[in-house]
Write a protein that holds these residues in place. Structure first.
Motif, PDB file in Angstrom:
ATOM      1  N   SER A  67       0.829  -1.204   0.000  1.00  0.00           N
ATOM      2  CA  SER A  67       0.000   0.000   0.000  1.00  0.00           C
ATOM      3  C   SER A  67       0.866   1.259   0.000  1.00  0.00           C
ATOM      4  N   VAL A  68       2.196   1.078   0.119  1.00  0.00           N
ATOM      5  CA  VAL A  68       3.141   2.199   0.087  1.00  0.00           C
ATOM      6  C   VAL A  68       3.793   2.245  -1.295  1.00  0.00           C
ATOM      7  N   VAL A  69       3.704   3.370  -1.953  1.00  0.00           N
ATOM      8  CA  VAL A  69       4.216   3.512  -3.325  1.00  0.00           C
ATOM      9  C   VAL A  69       5.694   3.142  -3.387  1.00  0.00           C
ATOM     10  N   ASN A  70       6.477   3.593  -2.420  1.00  0.00           N
ATOM     11  CA  ASN A  70       7.914   3.338  -2.417  1.00  0.00           C
ATOM     12  C   ASN A  70       8.219   1.849  -2.352  1.00  0.00           C
ATOM     13  N   SER A  75      10.328  -3.192  -4.301  1.00  0.00           N
ATOM     14  CA  SER A  75      10.386  -4.442  -3.554  1.00  0.00           C
ATOM     15  C   SER A  75       9.460  -5.479  -4.188  1.00  0.00           C
ATOM     16  N   HIS A  76       9.566  -6.694  -3.661  1.00  0.00           N
ATOM     17  CA  HIS A  76       8.773  -7.828  -4.144  1.00  0.00           C
ATOM     18  C   HIS A  76       8.699  -8.841  -3.008  1.00  0.00           C
ATOM     19  N   PRO A 152      -5.770   1.805  -5.258  1.00  0.00           N
ATOM     20  CA  PRO A 152      -5.738   0.627  -4.388  1.00  0.00           C
ATOM     21  C   PRO A 152      -4.347  -0.013  -4.373  1.00  0.00           C
ATOM     22  N   ALA A 153      -4.060  -0.790  -3.338  1.00  0.00           N
ATOM     23  CA  ALA A 153      -2.748  -1.430  -3.211  1.00  0.00           C
ATOM     24  C   ALA A 153      -2.637  -2.582  -4.204  1.00  0.00           C
ATOM     25  N   GLU A 156       1.303  -7.102  -5.841  1.00  0.00           N
ATOM     26  CA  GLU A 156       2.741  -7.401  -5.861  1.00  0.00           C
ATOM     27  C   GLU A 156       3.524  -6.154  -6.255  1.00  0.00           C
ATOM     28  N   GLY A 157       4.831  -6.147  -5.876  1.00  0.00           N
ATOM     29  CA  GLY A 157       5.675  -5.008  -6.181  1.00  0.00           C
ATOM     30  C   GLY A 157       6.489  -5.206  -7.445  1.00  0.00           C
ATOM     31  N   ASN A 158       7.245  -4.164  -7.818  1.00  0.00           N
ATOM     32  CA  ASN A 158       8.028  -4.177  -9.062  1.00  0.00           C
ATOM     33  C   ASN A 158       9.442  -4.692  -8.884  1.00  0.00           C
TER      34      ASN A 158
END
Length: 662
Positions: A67-70, A75-76, A152-153, A156-158
């Motif tokens: 839910s945090v853009v950073n 991260s993943h 929305p969150a 998964e991350g990039n």
């Protein structure tokens, strides 16, 4: 909830920083003890808030809070825990939070350990430190907030940039920032002294430990960054004169000059104007490095690709602090006196010689780094200033400097005897001549420059050891007495010798690898062998493996030395599916100080032959071991009871009658 807590702590830290930037300097101006007392309290409270903020961001990474853009961008969930933690500072926003946290740590250290500082000077130092902290906290909150929510969150991350998923990232940036940011204390002392009107030998003694601490961290950080790029990028080089590499190297050169200049000011009350100017310029170069990395003006594996608008904000900070401090210096400089007079041939003269060449070298690197950028802005023409320019200009500047290094400790203050110093260095002179003769006798081809380089390195190393032996009286007094004297030498003497020996060791590694390195590029199939510099490298085959967030093809090799001994070496090509990026994991075998370095290239279309690059690198580890010795020299000097981190105690008489501004 922890994310909001971290954001709120960041805002409170800004509020406290504003208080610290106003009340202590005002108290110093009005001689109000209560207002000055707010400095240490707000400094310590501010660092606790920033620690809380940094812990909140770290928790978001560890918990994979997308839910945090950073966290989403860097991260993943499949990323190993270590790289989730290091990913906190593997991006622009998180690294800036670490930058300000370290800035606050240094300020609070002055608050806690600077008990013997004059109250007005301490208040002004904490105030100046808070000005810098306020500016960068505003920069973070207005342009680089690490706590922005993603609504929305995503599920998964990039993932983090694959080249940053390495243990080197856990060590290199924090060490580098401790050096970069640590010079802010020297800057704050300089500006505070100019405001307070107190520039004397005591000031130099107060500022020198902080400068030494920052210098040791920066030395270790640059060395770690060099080694990380060497083994992680698969290119086989240890230094590229990349603009971002130069951005950390320039304050190191200037900081080295500052250390030696402050010594002259402390011991002989000389070079006052120059020492204060160096303290300002060193941190100014650190700020310039921050601008280059984060402004978007550079394209580099080291640089953060950020919005140029952020660069405009940092440029404003740069102009404010550099322009403001230099204007204050220009205003106060006419009231300062240069101090005591000394002969050109003296220890002061040797240190001035040191400063001259180090400052010129820093200016040369600065011109080579900024000229292409300035030319592009003015004319639109893009050019590249690379290794040929820097090698041609920087190398010749270092030769006379290194020739002079062993002489310094043997020259007396105020007036020295160069011939007498040379006579005491006869062992170092003889060792250097032997090194030159050995290299010429046992190597082939035109190796004159290599031989001279080896001789210069040995001259510096042995010269530093001769200094310790001379201090102990070796050869002049009984061995037992010499040993007792040696054990009783101040730690700063050992620190100086270690640092100078480290310079010689690094030079030895540079000369050896540049003169005698071999490179073999060939295509190989499993079972094939190739001879590289007298050693046989056999390709045993490829194996596919799965990592936590990558796939890799591992090349298995066997290194067969002339004596028949065999050593397995593995190197790999990795692919990170989330980022769709490949990386090269070099295979490195270290024997004594030398290395064999193997990197895989592309495979043929039919999957048979593979491009393989093999380097033999004699004595290359001395480059980084020398830097470790330099950093350890700084630590040894800091451990000297006469050079604690903090202010020296002053006598009551001195405290009652402070020296007026000069």
């Amino acid at each position: 909830m922890s994310v909001e807590l971290g954001h709120f702590a960041l805002v409170l830290a800004l509020a406290l920083s504003l208080v610290q930037s106003v009340l202590p300097p005002l108290g110093a101006r009005l001689r109000d003890d209560r207002l000055m007392a707010t400095g240490p309290a707000s400094s310590v409270a501010g660092v606790l808030l920033l620690l809380l903020s940094f812990a909140a961001l770290t928790h978001a990474y560890v918990a994979s809070d997308f839910s945090v853009v950073n966290v989403v961008e860097n991260s993943h969930s499949a990323k190993p825990l270590l790289y989730k933690i290091t990913g906190v500072w593997g991006n622009h926003e998180g690294s800036m939070l670490l930058w300000v946290l370290i800035l606050s740590l240094f300020g609070s250290s002055v608050a806690l350990f600077g008990r013997d500082l004059p109250p007005t000077l301490k208040a002004n130092v904490l105030g100046v430190q808070a000005w810098i902290q306020t500016a960068f906290l505003l920069f973070i909150l207005l342009t680089s907030n690490p706590f922005l929510r993603s609504v929305p969150a995503p599920p998964e991350g990039n993932d983090l940039n694959p080249v940053l998923q390495d243990i080197g990232l856990a060590i290199h940036p924090p060490l580098l920032y401790l050096g970069y940011v640590g010079f802010s204390i020297s800057f704050s002392f300089a500006v505070a002294a100019l405001i307070d009107g107190r520039i004397d030998a005591a000031w130099a003694r107060w500022v020198r430990p902080w400068t030494l601490l920052a210098w040791a961290f920066l030395t270790a950080g640059i060395a770690m960054g060099s080694y990380w790029a060497y083994y992680e990028l698969g290119w086989g080089g240890w230094w590229f004169w990349d603009p971002v590499e130069n951005a950390s190297f320039m304050p190191w050169l200037s900081g080295t000059a500052l250390l030696h200049s402050a010594l002259v000011m402390e011991k002989r009350s000389a070079l006052k104007i120059w020492t204060v100017l160096l303290a300002i310029l060193t941190f100014s170069l650190s700020l310039l490095g921050t601008f280059l990395v984060r402004s978007g003006v550079l394209t580099s594996v080291h640089a953060f690709a950020v919005d140029p608008e952020r660069g405009v904000f940092i440029l404003g900070i740069l102009c404010l602090f550099i322009g403001g401090s230099l204007s204050l210096f220009a205003w106060r400089a006419q009231a300062l006196e240069s101090g005591s007079i000394f002969a050109p041939i003296s220890r002061e003269g040797a240190l001035v010689f040191n400063n001259l060449f180090l400052s010129t070298a820093a200016a040369t690197v600065l011109v080579g780094t900024l000229y292409p950028l300035a030319l592009e802005v003015v004319t639109g023409t893009k050019i590249s200033v690379g290794a040929p320019f820097f090698n041609l200009t920087f190398g010749p500047l270092m030769v006379p400097l290194l020739l002079a290094v062993p002489f310094g400790p043997f020259l007396a203050w105020k007036r020295g005897d160069l011939l007498a110093a040379a006579q005491r260095l006869y062992v170092a002179i003889g060792a250097a001549i032997v090194a030159v003769v050995v290299v010429l006798a046992f190597t082939q081809g035109p190796r004159i420059l290599a031989a001279l380089g080896f001789g210069l390195a040995v001259w510096v190393i042995v010269g530093s050891l001769v200094d310790l032996a001379s201090r102990a009286g070796l050869g002049r007094v009984p061995l037992g007495t010499a040993w007792a004297r040696f054990r009783g030498l101040p730690r700063s003497a050992f620190g100086t010798a270690l640092a100078h020996a480290g310079v010689g060791a690094t030079l030895l590694g540079i000369v050896a690898v540049n003169s005698f390195e071999t490179e073999t590029v060939t295509t190989m199939v499993p079972g094939a062998s190739v001879v590289a510099d007298g050693q046989t490298v056999r390709f045993d085959g490829m194996t596919a493996r799965e990592g936590p967030n990558y796939r890799e093809d591992v090349g298995r090799f066997t290194l067969i030395r002339p004596d028949g001994a065999q050593t397995p070496i593995e190197t790999a090509r990795r692919f990170y599916p989330v980022r769709q990026m490949p990386t090269t994991e070099a295979g490195i075998h270290t024997r004594f100080f030398s290395q064999v370095y193997i990197a895989l290239g592309d495979s043929a279309a039919n999957g048979g032959a593979t491009v393989v690059r093999i380097w033999t690198k004699p004595m290359i580890t001395l480059i980084w071991l020398g830097a470790v010795l330099m950093a350890l020299g700084g630590v040894a000097s800091l451990s000297d009871r006469r050079l604690r981190v903090g202010a020296p105690a002053r006598s009551r008489r001195a405290a009652a009658s402070p020296v007026p501004a000069e």
